[in-house]
Motif scaffolding. Sequence first.
Motif, short mmCIF file in Angstrom:
data_model
loop_
_atom_site.label_atom_id
_atom_site.label_comp_id
_atom_site.label_asym_id
_atom_site.label_seq_id
_atom_site.Cartn_x
_atom_site.Cartn_y
_atom_site.Cartn_z
N MET A 16 -30.51 -36.51 -1.75
CA MET A 16 -30.82 -37.70 -0.96
C MET A 16 -31.88 -38.56 -1.64
SD MET A 16 -30.82 -36.08 2.91
CE MET A 16 -30.79 -37.67 3.77
N GLY A 17 -32.46 -38.07 -2.73
CA GLY A 17 -33.46 -38.82 -3.46
C GLY A 17 -34.89 -38.48 -3.10
N VAL A 18 -35.09 -37.49 -2.24
CA VAL A 18 -36.44 -37.09 -1.81
C VAL A 18 -36.99 -36.10 -2.83
CG1 VAL A 18 -37.82 -36.02 0.00
CG2 VAL A 18 -35.85 -37.46 0.60
N GLU A 19 -38.10 -36.43 -3.43
CA GLU A 19 -38.67 -35.60 -4.49
C GLU A 19 -39.68 -34.61 -3.91
OE1 GLU A 19 -40.35 -38.09 -7.44
OE2 GLU A 19 -38.45 -38.96 -8.07
N ILE A 20 -39.31 -33.35 -3.91
CA ILE A 20 -40.21 -32.27 -3.52
C ILE A 20 -40.10 -31.21 -4.61
CG2 ILE A 20 -40.73 -30.49 -1.81
CD1 ILE A 20 -39.53 -32.24 0.31
N PRO A 21 -41.23 -30.74 -5.17
CA PRO A 21 -41.15 -29.74 -6.24
C PRO A 21 -40.34 -28.51 -5.81
CG PRO A 21 -43.40 -30.56 -6.01
CD PRO A 21 -42.61 -31.13 -4.86
N LYS A 22 -39.54 -28.01 -6.72
CA LYS A 22 -38.71 -26.84 -6.41
C LYS A 22 -39.55 -25.62 -6.07
CE LYS A 22 -34.79 -28.29 -9.25
NZ LYS A 22 -33.91 -27.96 -10.41
N ASN A 23 -40.76 -25.58 -6.61
CA ASN A 23 -41.63 -24.44 -6.33
C ASN A 23 -42.61 -24.71 -5.20
OD1 ASN A 23 -43.08 -26.33 -7.73
ND2 ASN A 23 -44.13 -24.89 -9.06
N THR A 24 -42.30 -25.69 -4.36
CA THR A 24 -43.18 -26.04 -3.27
C THR A 24 -43.43 -24.84 -2.34
OG1 THR A 24 -43.52 -27.52 -1.37
CG2 THR A 24 -41.27 -26.84 -1.84
N PRO A 107 -23.49 -33.05 -1.88
CA PRO A 107 -23.13 -32.88 -0.47
C PRO A 107 -23.47 -34.09 0.40
CG PRO A 107 -25.05 -31.56 -1.03
CD PRO A 107 -24.50 -32.07 -2.32
N PHE A 108 -24.49 -34.85 0.03
CA PHE A 108 -24.85 -36.03 0.82
C PHE A 108 -23.81 -37.13 0.63
CE2 PHE A 108 -27.46 -39.98 1.41
CZ PHE A 108 -27.59 -39.86 2.78
N TRP A 109 -23.36 -37.33 -0.60
CA TRP A 109 -22.29 -38.30 -0.86
C TRP A 109 -21.01 -37.86 -0.15
CZ3 TRP A 109 -21.34 -43.04 -2.84
CH2 TRP A 109 -20.03 -43.34 -3.21
N ASP A 110 -20.71 -36.56 -0.22
CA ASP A 110 -19.51 -36.06 0.45
C ASP A 110 -19.58 -36.27 1.96
OD1 ASP A 110 -18.54 -35.25 -1.99
OD2 ASP A 110 -19.19 -33.18 -1.78
N LEU A 111 -20.77 -36.10 2.54
CA LEU A 111 -20.94 -36.34 3.96
C LEU A 111 -20.60 -37.77 4.32
CD1 LEU A 111 -21.99 -35.72 6.84
CD2 LEU A 111 -24.30 -36.19 5.98
N ARG A 112 -21.03 -38.70 3.50
CA ARG A 112 -20.74 -40.11 3.77
C ARG A 112 -19.24 -40.40 3.66
NH1 ARG A 112 -24.36 -43.01 -0.37
NH2 ARG A 112 -23.54 -44.88 0.66
N GLN A 113 -18.56 -39.71 2.73
CA GLN A 113 -17.11 -39.87 2.64
C GLN A 113 -16.42 -39.28 3.86
OE1 GLN A 113 -15.88 -41.68 -0.09
NE2 GLN A 113 -18.11 -41.90 -0.26
N THR A 114 -16.93 -38.16 4.37
CA THR A 114 -16.37 -37.55 5.57
C THR A 114 -16.51 -38.51 6.76
OG1 THR A 114 -16.77 -35.28 4.83
CG2 THR A 114 -16.63 -35.64 7.21
N MET A 115 -17.63 -39.22 6.84
CA MET A 115 -17.79 -40.20 7.92
C MET A 115 -16.71 -41.28 7.84
SD MET A 115 -20.13 -39.56 10.12
CE MET A 115 -20.12 -41.20 10.84
N MET A 116 -16.38 -41.72 6.64
CA MET A 116 -15.31 -42.72 6.50
C MET A 116 -13.97 -42.14 6.93
SD MET A 116 -15.89 -45.34 3.38
CE MET A 116 -15.52 -44.20 2.08
N GLY A 244 -33.59 -45.91 2.03
CA GLY A 244 -34.25 -47.08 1.47
C GLY A 244 -35.52 -46.69 0.72
N PHE A 245 -36.07 -47.66 -0.02
CA PHE A 245 -37.24 -47.38 -0.85
C PHE A 245 -38.41 -46.86 -0.04
CE2 PHE A 245 -35.55 -51.07 -3.58
CZ PHE A 245 -34.69 -50.22 -4.25
N SER A 246 -38.69 -47.51 1.08
CA SER A 246 -39.85 -47.10 1.88
C SER A 246 -39.67 -45.70 2.45
CB SER A 246 -40.10 -48.11 3.01
OG SER A 246 -38.95 -48.25 3.82
N ASP A 247 -38.44 -45.37 2.85
CA ASP A 247 -38.17 -44.03 3.37
C ASP A 247 -38.31 -42.98 2.27
OD1 ASP A 247 -37.60 -44.75 6.05
OD2 ASP A 247 -35.63 -45.44 5.43
N LEU A 248 -37.80 -43.29 1.08
CA LEU A 248 -37.92 -42.35 -0.02
C LEU A 248 -39.38 -42.09 -0.36
CD1 LEU A 248 -35.08 -43.55 -2.41
CD2 LEU A 248 -35.23 -41.34 -1.29
#
Length: 440
Positions: A16-24, A107-116, A244-248
């Motif tokens: 989804m574009g949200v950056e959280i370290p994998k070792n968080t 999976p996020f892109w696939d979810l959007r395709q499922t909505m269509m 959107g940018f602000s949400d990211l």
Amino acid sequence: MDPLTRAETLQILSFMGVEIPKNTKLPGDLLDKRLQDALNAAQNRDNLPITPPLDPETTKKWPVRLNPPERESLRKKVWRGSMEEAQNIIHARETLGEYRRGLFQDPFWDLRQTMMNLGDDIDKGLKWLTIEDPDHQLFSINVRLLPTLQIDFGTPGIVVLYRAFNRATVLEAIKWIQNQGALHGVNKPGLNRTIISASPLEAKLILKLLEVNSKLLSPHYNPPRDSFEEEFKVSILLPIGPLGFSDLGRLSNDPGCAVCGKERKSRCSQCQSVSYCSVACQKADWPTHKQTCRSLKGGRWCTIPFRVCPPGEGGQPKPRSTRLDVNHPQPWTDADRTWPHEDDPPPPNIHGDKAFLVKMQAPLVVWAYPAFLVYDRQHSFGEVFFSAQDGLEVYAEFMEEVQGPRGGYRGGKMYRWARRTGERELTVCLDKEPTTEIKW
């Protein structure tokens, strides 16, 4: 199906574009809340006229599409995209003749395709469907489509009854399918069942979305149930698009330690761009941070002044295409339609002395003013401008950089690290390309 694991939650947030370290070391409940917030943002929830609890029985229904040529399809209405995606599609069609993106990779892109696909099924008059793994062996999410609501003039809300099945409950899933075929006419044209293929991770994401959205509906809403639907749950699906940018920026930002979110006690001495609560967290983050650190070390930093509007455009009408955020609320306000005045207050500094990425958009030929458009991913600046009028020599260096081998994007834009050094001033690392992945 089993709920999302910690690793799967991080994986989806990354897509989804949200950056959280994998070792968080963020606690599981906070990580789950981050995903819920991301899904809400992807549905533009804050800008929709929804005040829970929503009662589907009294809410206005979405108009039935009786005559396709005269009414826009629901398939189109559930799609939400961004300018970047549109540009990618145009570029692919120009070079390849078509635009393709593989399934079961994101999976996020696939979810959007499922909505269509759901919108398309409703357009066709279908009443029920199943979401299954490609081999039809592992899982099934059986869905009955209830009336679609009109949230606002351009936003449908698809109310559904659903239940997830696995190998242990496959016989119950088959009984429900047989019953739906008998009730709704499995062999009648236009009413046959649709099977939507999904990866296990997408299926878990769909169930998570349905769980989150179920809270929008009134707990007293209890639609009539067919046979074998005693354990089915009710929820609603809204159009979903890229963040959107602000949400990211908001969802990626952590005010505390870059690893665990606790109170910060020290910074990286090499680049001063990240903070930690302890030496242990700093060491744990080094494999992730080292590329950014090295891309900042030894760079040439140039200080540039910025304006809150293009030169000479203060208070003048602003083209709508300059809005950068995908989920900007509607309708637009007067402030959105005009540039700020030159003496308006500068944007607040949300970064402190921390380094952050900016996108620098070179002036287009059609622009009437020679100025770089500058903004960060959080969109905390809005849109600010570095004008040739405010330093012609430095401006020429920036133009040379964006058009050179480290610029890219056909000389149209570049990404650079920056720090806020004054109310109307930035210092930018001019000659070092960020080595981190740009998720913009």
